[in-house]
Design a protein around this motif. Structure first.
Motif, mmCIF file in Angstrom:
data_model
loop_
_atom_site.group_PDB
_atom_site.id
_atom_site.type_symbol
_atom_site.label_atom_id
_atom_site.label_comp_id
_atom_site.label_asym_id
_atom_site.label_seq_id
_atom_site.Cartn_x
_atom_site.Cartn_y
_atom_site.Cartn_z
ATOM 1 N N LYS A 19 61.364 170.251 28.892
ATOM 2 C CA LYS A 19 62.927 170.910 29.296
ATOM 3 C C LYS A 19 63.686 171.043 28.021
ATOM 4 C CE LYS A 19 63.288 168.762 33.999
ATOM 5 N NZ LYS A 19 64.325 167.665 34.649
ATOM 6 N N SER A 20 63.539 170.588 27.017
ATOM 7 C CA SER A 20 64.325 170.542 25.792
ATOM 8 C C SER A 20 63.989 171.744 25.086
ATOM 9 C CB SER A 20 64.315 169.385 24.989
ATOM 10 O OG SER A 20 63.036 168.987 24.592
ATOM 11 N N PHE A 21 62.423 172.221 25.268
ATOM 12 C CA PHE A 21 62.314 173.396 24.569
ATOM 13 C C PHE A 21 62.785 174.468 24.993
ATOM 14 C CE2 PHE A 21 57.455 171.300 24.684
ATOM 15 C CZ PHE A 21 57.906 170.291 23.886
ATOM 16 N N LYS A 22 63.288 174.556 25.925
ATOM 17 C CA LYS A 22 64.171 176.031 26.139
ATOM 18 C C LYS A 22 65.170 176.487 25.297
ATOM 19 C CE LYS A 22 65.210 179.298 29.379
ATOM 20 N NZ LYS A 22 64.250 180.381 29.463
ATOM 21 N N ASP A 23 65.598 175.432 24.763
ATOM 22 C CA ASP A 23 66.716 175.635 23.384
ATOM 23 C C ASP A 23 66.198 176.136 22.166
ATOM 24 O OD1 ASP A 23 68.532 174.985 25.422
ATOM 25 O OD2 ASP A 23 68.781 173.084 24.677
ATOM 26 N N THR A 24 64.845 175.902 21.925
ATOM 27 C CA THR A 24 64.320 176.268 20.656
ATOM 28 C C THR A 24 63.657 177.624 20.424
ATOM 29 O OG1 THR A 24 62.200 175.593 21.376
ATOM 30 C CG2 THR A 24 63.482 173.899 20.662
ATOM 31 N N LEU A 84 60.521 177.544 31.348
ATOM 32 C CA LEU A 84 60.641 177.966 30.076
ATOM 33 C C LEU A 84 60.809 179.434 29.996
ATOM 34 C CD1 LEU A 84 58.393 175.514 27.785
ATOM 35 C CD2 LEU A 84 60.791 175.129 28.485
ATOM 36 N N GLU A 112 57.467 160.669 29.840
ATOM 37 C CA GLU A 112 58.453 161.210 28.841
ATOM 38 C C GLU A 112 58.123 162.867 29.023
ATOM 39 O OE1 GLU A 112 58.533 159.984 25.153
ATOM 40 O OE2 GLU A 112 58.573 157.808 25.450
ATOM 41 N N ASP A 144 59.511 165.158 31.101
ATOM 42 C CA ASP A 144 60.515 166.040 31.155
ATOM 43 C C ASP A 144 61.106 166.440 29.972
ATOM 44 O OD1 ASP A 144 60.361 165.717 33.933
ATOM 45 O OD2 ASP A 144 62.113 164.346 34.076
ATOM 46 N N MET A 145 60.855 165.766 28.813
ATOM 47 C CA MET A 145 61.171 166.270 27.521
ATOM 48 C C MET A 145 60.804 167.919 27.222
ATOM 49 S SD MET A 145 58.357 166.840 25.261
ATOM 50 C CE MET A 145 59.030 166.146 23.604
#
Length: 271
Positions: free
Chosen positions: A102-107, A132, A97, A99-100
């Motif tokens: 990558k989702s931090f970029k939106d935070t 990031l 998991e 690769d999750m």
């Protein structure tokens, strides 16, 4: 050395000697140059997939330092209160998991991804963290402005209505949401949106003196009269924001509508 720095060092050492740990990264204040004696320590740890099911996080944390409390909060984060009262947050996830990240970029913004790197055996973590880097998500958009204005109305109207009903505690809870959306709009006005998701963080330094005093005016104790004035001042703050932001962004509400809200507030408390 801060006790947090010692814990960070111990966690790195624990990762290096535990074959079950594939990678570890840190997030939060200590990766942004803001960590101090009051800050938490926060980590994501990725486990070998075949070890994840039987992994006992409580035993792993106990090997780092003694703690008084360990539990899962409402977001599923494992929270540890160490015996020195430093608070820690831990996410233990399977390596598959990873690769999750990558989702931090939106935070938000990650100014120093090197400081986020703790340990890695996979060869993947550094590249994921490097991705990031750079600017965070754009918050100064019509979408975000309209979202904040509309959600302000929703929270404000609910708070005023339950206040009239006599549910003062619930009205105070609603007021916290009113404050959040006003702070987001204030941050857009002052072009200071890095802490969009946690709008109160470092508020005393991030906002201008006038904006800070306007925020103070929309705080309240659990008292009906104070709550009334807080909701009234919140409308005043939003009307000012409509005036300032109206030339830059399209949004759904206008001063005619806020005047209607003010009449609603005054009608409720005119008796």
């Amino acid at each position: 050395m801060l006790p947090q720095d010692k814990l960070i060092h111990l966690i790195k050492e624990q990762c290096e000697k535990d074959r079950r740990i594939s990678a570890c990264m840190m997030y939060g204040s200590f990766t942004k140059g803001e960590g101090d004696q009051y800050s938490d320590v926060e980590f994501y740890l990725f486990l070998n997939d075949d070890e994840a099911r039987d992994f006992k996080s409580s035993e792993w944390v106990k090997d780092i330092a003694s703690y008084d409390l360990l539990f899962f909060n409402e977001y599923g984060t494992e929270v540890v209160v160490f015996s020195n009262l430093v608070r820690g947050e831990f996410h233990f996830l399977p390596e598959s998991e990873m690769d999750m990240i990558k989702s931090f970029k939106d935070t938000g913004v990650f100014p120093d991804t090197d400081s986020m790197f703790i340990y890695d055996t996979t060869g993947r973590l550094k590249a994921l963290l490097d991705a990031l880097k750079g600017d965070g998500p754009e918050r100064m958009t019509s979408h975000h402005v309209n979202f904040a204005f509309n959600n302000f109305v929703n929270a404000w109207l609910m708070g005023v209505n339950v206040l009239k009903r006599g549910e003062h505690a619930r009205s105070l809870e609603c007021l916290s949401h009113v404050q959040k959306y006003i702070l987001q709009l204030m941050r857009i006005r002052e072009k200071n949106t890095e802490r969009w998701l946690n709008a109160t963080k470092n508020l005393e330094h991030d906002l201008s003196e006038n904006a800070y005093h306007a925020y103070v005016a929309i705080t309240s104790r659990l008292d009906a009269a104070e709550l009334y004035h807080a909701y009234s001042n919140a409308l005043r703050a939003v009307e000012e924001l409509i005036h300032v932001l109206g030339d830059q962004y399209p949004f759904d509400i206008d001063l005619v509508f806020t005047h209607k809200l003010r009449s609603h507030l005054n009608d409720l408390f005119s008796a």
